[in-house]
Motif scaffolding. Structure first.
Motif, mmCIF file in Angstrom:
data_model
loop_
_atom_site.group_PDB
_atom_site.id
_atom_site.type_symbol
_atom_site.label_atom_id
_atom_site.label_comp_id
_atom_site.label_asym_id
_atom_site.label_seq_id
_atom_site.Cartn_x
_atom_site.Cartn_y
_atom_site.Cartn_z
ATOM 1 N N ASP A 12 3.881 -8.299 -1.490
ATOM 2 C CA ASP A 12 2.642 -8.665 -2.189
ATOM 3 C C ASP A 12 1.733 -9.518 -1.303
ATOM 4 O OD1 ASP A 12 3.489 -7.279 -4.448
ATOM 5 O OD2 ASP A 12 4.318 -9.070 -5.413
ATOM 6 N N TRP A 13 2.319 -10.475 -0.607
ATOM 7 C CA TRP A 13 1.544 -11.366 0.258
ATOM 8 C C TRP A 13 0.916 -10.587 1.416
ATOM 9 C CZ3 TRP A 13 2.297 -13.096 5.389
ATOM 10 C CH2 TRP A 13 1.444 -14.134 5.783
ATOM 11 N N LEU A 14 1.704 -9.754 2.083
ATOM 12 C CA LEU A 14 1.185 -8.968 3.206
ATOM 13 C C LEU A 14 0.074 -8.029 2.744
ATOM 14 C CD1 LEU A 14 4.584 -8.232 4.934
ATOM 15 C CD2 LEU A 14 2.695 -9.550 5.932
ATOM 16 N N ALA A 15 0.239 -7.440 1.584
ATOM 17 C CA ALA A 15 -0.799 -6.551 1.047
ATOM 18 C C ALA A 15 -2.091 -7.339 0.781
ATOM 19 C CB ALA A 15 -0.299 -5.889 -0.242
ATOM 20 N N ARG A 16 -1.967 -8.504 0.123
ATOM 21 C CA ARG A 16 -3.158 -9.342 -0.153
ATOM 22 C C ARG A 16 -3.851 -9.747 1.133
ATOM 23 N NH1 ARG A 16 0.048 -11.828 -3.827
ATOM 24 N NH2 ARG A 16 0.454 -13.553 -2.432
ATOM 25 N N GLU A 17 -3.071 -10.111 2.161
ATOM 26 C CA GLU A 17 -3.646 -10.531 3.441
ATOM 27 C C GLU A 17 -4.503 -9.427 4.062
ATOM 28 O OE1 GLU A 17 -3.382 -13.588 5.351
ATOM 29 O OE2 GLU A 17 -2.992 -14.181 3.284
ATOM 30 N N ARG A 18 -4.180 -8.192 3.751
ATOM 31 C CA ARG A 18 -4.922 -7.051 4.300
ATOM 32 C C ARG A 18 -5.913 -6.466 3.304
ATOM 33 N NH1 ARG A 18 -0.310 -7.919 6.406
ATOM 34 N NH2 ARG A 18 0.263 -7.450 8.533
ATOM 35 N N GLY A 19 -6.031 -7.098 2.153
ATOM 36 C CA GLY A 19 -6.962 -6.621 1.132
ATOM 37 C C GLY A 19 -6.506 -5.328 0.469
ATOM 38 N N LEU A 20 -5.190 -5.152 0.350
ATOM 39 C CA LEU A 20 -4.624 -3.933 -0.220
ATOM 40 C C LEU A 20 -3.821 -4.246 -1.468
ATOM 41 C CD1 LEU A 20 -3.123 -2.431 3.087
ATOM 42 C CD2 LEU A 20 -5.245 -1.726 1.965
ATOM 43 N N THR A 21 -3.552 -3.214 -2.246
ATOM 44 C CA THR A 21 -2.568 -3.336 -3.319
ATOM 45 C C THR A 21 -1.195 -3.179 -2.679
ATOM 46 O OG1 THR A 21 -2.507 -0.958 -3.747
ATOM 47 C CG2 THR A 21 -4.159 -2.264 -4.970
ATOM 48 N N TRP A 22 -0.159 -3.599 -3.394
ATOM 49 C CA TRP A 22 1.175 -3.441 -2.834
ATOM 50 C C TRP A 22 1.485 -1.966 -2.606
ATOM 51 C CZ3 TRP A 22 5.110 -0.629 -4.913
ATOM 52 C CH2 TRP A 22 5.032 -0.306 -6.274
ATOM 53 N N GLN A 23 0.971 -1.094 -3.499
ATOM 54 C CA GLN A 23 1.211 0.336 -3.365
ATOM 55 C C GLN A 23 0.579 0.876 -2.079
ATOM 56 O OE1 GLN A 23 -0.167 -1.134 -6.105
ATOM 57 N NE2 GLN A 23 0.699 -0.292 -7.979
ATOM 58 N N ASP A 24 -0.676 0.475 -1.813
ATOM 59 C CA ASP A 24 -1.354 0.953 -0.612
ATOM 60 C C ASP A 24 -0.681 0.418 0.655
ATOM 61 O OD1 ASP A 24 -3.165 2.499 -2.008
ATOM 62 O OD2 ASP A 24 -4.646 0.886 -2.140
ATOM 63 N N TRP A 25 -0.219 -0.832 0.610
ATOM 64 C CA TRP A 25 0.489 -1.383 1.767
ATOM 65 C C TRP A 25 1.759 -0.569 2.040
ATOM 66 C CZ3 TRP A 25 5.300 -3.438 2.803
ATOM 67 C CH2 TRP A 25 5.433 -4.095 4.022
ATOM 68 N N CYS A 26 2.519 -0.285 0.983
ATOM 69 C CA CYS A 26 3.747 0.496 1.135
ATOM 70 C C CYS A 26 3.442 1.895 1.662
ATOM 71 C CB CYS A 26 4.488 0.595 -0.202
ATOM 72 S SG CYS A 26 5.226 -0.957 -0.753
ATOM 73 N N LYS A 27 2.394 2.517 1.144
ATOM 74 C CA LYS A 27 2.035 3.863 1.619
ATOM 75 C C LYS A 27 1.668 3.843 3.101
ATOM 76 C CE LYS A 27 0.321 5.369 -2.868
ATOM 77 N NZ LYS A 27 -0.877 5.713 -3.657
ATOM 78 N N GLN A 28 0.951 2.806 3.527
ATOM 79 C CA GLN A 28 0.595 2.701 4.949
ATOM 80 C C GLN A 28 1.847 2.548 5.807
ATOM 81 O OE1 GLN A 28 -2.257 -0.372 5.781
ATOM 82 N NE2 GLN A 28 -3.958 0.765 4.895
ATOM 83 N N VAL A 29 2.759 1.695 5.391
ATOM 84 C CA VAL A 29 3.997 1.487 6.148
ATOM 85 C C VAL A 29 4.772 2.796 6.246
ATOM 86 C CG1 VAL A 29 6.274 0.380 6.083
ATOM 87 C CG2 VAL A 29 4.215 -0.967 5.649
ATOM 88 N N LEU A 30 4.927 3.477 5.139
ATOM 89 C CA LEU A 30 5.713 4.712 5.117
ATOM 90 C C LEU A 30 5.024 5.832 5.889
ATOM 91 C CD1 LEU A 30 6.941 4.544 1.421
ATOM 92 C CD2 LEU A 30 8.258 4.017 3.491
ATOM 93 N N ALA A 31 3.697 5.839 5.908
ATOM 94 C CA ALA A 31 2.954 6.870 6.639
ATOM 95 C C ALA A 31 3.113 6.724 8.152
ATOM 96 C CB ALA A 31 1.477 6.820 6.263
ATOM 97 N N GLU A 32 3.397 5.505 8.627
ATOM 98 C CA GLU A 32 3.526 5.246 10.061
ATOM 99 C C GLU A 32 4.904 5.609 10.608
ATOM 100 O OE1 GLU A 32 2.474 1.136 10.612
ATOM 101 O OE2 GLU A 32 0.425 1.463 9.930
#
Length: 157
Positions: free
Chosen positions: A30-50
């Protein structure tokens, strides 16, 4: 043992996956997502896409969360070095920035002592000075108003 919480993640293709992580790891996500201006879902999708060929999405997200927290808190200098390398590469292509650099209190004091300040403006949190360095080169110094803050010097090309 930490409590495990399950959240549902819908992938880009629309497939839903169950992600189970302990509470501290979810807090990191949650914190990492907020730091990047993302939802937790979008942060997870970005991580998994890489990552290609993921066998365990939960383990991949846990590892990315821990690496992200470590990178941002315990080892921020590594990220700063990477950002600095990118910044220097861009700087070399700009006529004014090619001859610019951050400087500390001691170097600013020495430079101003041996150079000649012609004028400047106090802009509240920082002061802009202009003049010549000890070699007669046109310079602009941006003096940070914060204690122990970095300053910035720009020499004319």
């Amino acid at each position: 043992m930490p409590e495990i919480t399950q959240r549902m993640l819908t992938s880009i293709t629309g497939k839903r996956s169950s992600i189970k992580l302990d509470q501290p790891t979810w807090q990191a996500v949650d914190w990492l997502a907020r730091e990047r201006g993302l939802t937790w879902q979008d942060w997870c999708k970005q991580v998994l896409a890489e990552v290609t060929g993921i066998d365990n999405q939960t383990a991949t997200l846990r590892e990315a969360a821990m690496a992200g927290v470590l990178g941002a808190t315990i080892m921020p200098d590594l990220a700063a070095l990477q950002d600095r390398a990118e910044q220097l590469a861009l700087q070399k292509n700009h006529a004014l920035m090619r001859n610019a650099a951050p400087i500390d209190d001691a170097l600013l004091k020495s430079t101003l002592k041996h150079g000649k300040v012609l004028g400047g403006a106090d802009l509240g949190g920082f002061e802009v000075l202009f003049g010549f360095d000890e070699f007669g080169t046109d310079c602009i110094w941006i003096k940070n108003g914060l204690r122990n803050g970095k300053h910035f010097a720009i020499q004319a090309p």
